[in-house]
Design a protein around this motif. Structure first.
Motif, short mmCIF file in Angstrom:
data_model
loop_
_atom_site.label_atom_id
_atom_site.label_comp_id
_atom_site.label_asym_id
_atom_site.label_seq_id
_atom_site.Cartn_x
_atom_site.Cartn_y
_atom_site.Cartn_z
N SER A 36 0.84 -1.20 0.00
CA SER A 36 0.00 0.00 0.00
C SER A 36 0.88 1.25 0.00
CB SER A 36 -0.89 0.01 1.24
OG SER A 36 -1.29 1.34 1.52
N PRO A 37 0.50 2.27 -0.82
CA PRO A 37 1.31 3.49 -0.88
C PRO A 37 1.41 4.18 0.48
CG PRO A 37 -0.78 3.77 -2.06
CD PRO A 37 -0.65 2.31 -1.74
N ARG A 38 0.52 3.82 1.39
CA ARG A 38 0.59 4.41 2.72
C ARG A 38 1.34 3.51 3.69
NH1 ARG A 38 -4.26 4.09 2.14
NH2 ARG A 38 -4.63 4.93 0.07
N GLY A 39 2.05 2.51 3.17
CA GLY A 39 2.84 1.63 4.02
C GLY A 39 2.06 0.38 4.36
N PRO A 61 6.40 3.15 -1.04
CA PRO A 61 5.28 3.91 -0.44
C PRO A 61 5.66 5.38 -0.25
CG PRO A 61 5.82 1.97 0.89
CD PRO A 61 6.83 2.03 -0.21
N TYR A 62 4.66 6.26 -0.42
CA TYR A 62 4.91 7.70 -0.27
C TYR A 62 5.33 8.08 1.14
CZ TYR A 62 2.36 8.30 -4.64
OH TYR A 62 1.94 8.25 -5.93
N ILE A 63 4.85 7.33 2.11
CA ILE A 63 5.03 7.78 3.49
C ILE A 63 6.44 7.57 4.03
CG2 ILE A 63 2.62 7.58 4.26
CD1 ILE A 63 4.80 4.85 5.35
#
Ligand code: FE
Ligand code: FE
Ligand code: ZN
Length: 277
Positions: A35-38, A69-71
């Motif tokens: 998930s891009p949010r980790g 992931p972005y985060i």
């Protein structure tokens, strides 16, 4: 042959994403390995991965791109945030080892007030321990728009990270056309000069991929809002010049435009049509 694909969802597995790419006339694709949010990554299914391998072989798909992931922030002030980023990065690299020919793109990080120098040092420190000599994946630093305290808004910052990494053979750069324009590099009016500058500062041998996006905002806006091809401030002509630039034409291009799969298919068709080689 233009190597182009788009960001696609991995939710239905590797074979599915490969088939989806082929269905839109793409010969590469980008995906989030988690998930891009980790969060936790799915167990790897070797049958599914082998099916992707076969699909890639049969369709001359030579390279795929994973996006971290972005985060994750390897430059964070908080040791806990850095450790979490490191753990995700390491786990992703381990998993990518078993996937066919791939690269791993990440946002270098935000220094959150510590200063660019400190941020660069923290990122390089992590990379120095993350990079293993037996690793197959090439790690890509993405050029950033310079939103907030983002590191990687100038070619010099990326060069400085690369210089601080000892074993930097497996380190490259992914140039995001929306981001560099937002960061102040005028690829609309001075594409050749910007690419020459990239070559002088970083070296074109490090350039491994292009994120091909139009931008909702103008030069130097530091906003990072992607737009569909031809509908933003860059415009179709500038984007056509980019895919046909002699030093860029053989790189893999990845669309991250605000589209559904059908929209990506249309953009790929347009760009294939304007490709001159
Ligand atoms: Fe990105
Ligand atoms: Fe990007
Ligand atoms: Zn972006």
């Amino acid at each position: 042959m233009l190597t182009i694909g788009s960001h696609l969802s991995i939710n239905k597995g590797f074979e599915h994403i490969g088939m989806e790419a082929i269905s839109i006339d793409a010969n590469t694709f980008q995906f989030f390995p988690r998930s891009p949010r980790g969060g936790k990554a799915k167990e790897l299914d070797m049958d599914d991965i082998n099916a992707l391998k076969e699909l890639m072989n049969n369709n001359s798909m030579n390279i795929i791109l994973a996006h971290a992931p972005y985060i994750i922030n390897l430059a964070s002030k908080s040791e806990k945030t850095r450790a979490n980023a490191y753990e995700i990065f390491e786990d992703d690299l381990r998993r990518l080892d078993v996937l066919p020919n791939n690269m791993y793109n990440f946002h270098p990080g935000s220094h959150v007030g510590q200063g660019v120098e400190k941020g660069i040092e923290l990122i390089a420190d992590s990379l120095n321990s993350l990079i293993r000599s037996d690793m197959k994946t090439t790690i890509l630093l993405e050029t950033m728009a310079g939103k907030g305290t983002e590191i990687g808004r100038t070619f010099e910052e990326l060069r400085s990270i690369i210089d601080k990494v000892e074993d930097n053979d497996k380190l490259g750069v992914c140039l995001d056309t929306c981001h560099v324009y937002d960061a102040g590099y005028d690829i609309k009016n001075n594409l050749y000069e910007v690419i020459d500058e990239f070559d002088d500062v970083i070296g074109l041998n490090r350039l491994k991929a292009i994120h091909l996006n139009d931008s909702k905002n103008g030069l130097n806006s530091h906003k990072d809002r992607h737009e569909c091809i031809g509908e933003g401030e860059l415009g179709l002509d500038a984007i056509v010049d980019i895919i046909n630039h002699p030093d860029l034409k053989d790189l893999p291009f990845f669309l991250e435009t605000p589209n559904d799969v059908e929209g990506y298919k249309k953009e790929i068709a347009i760009l294939r049509n304007y490709y001159e080689y």
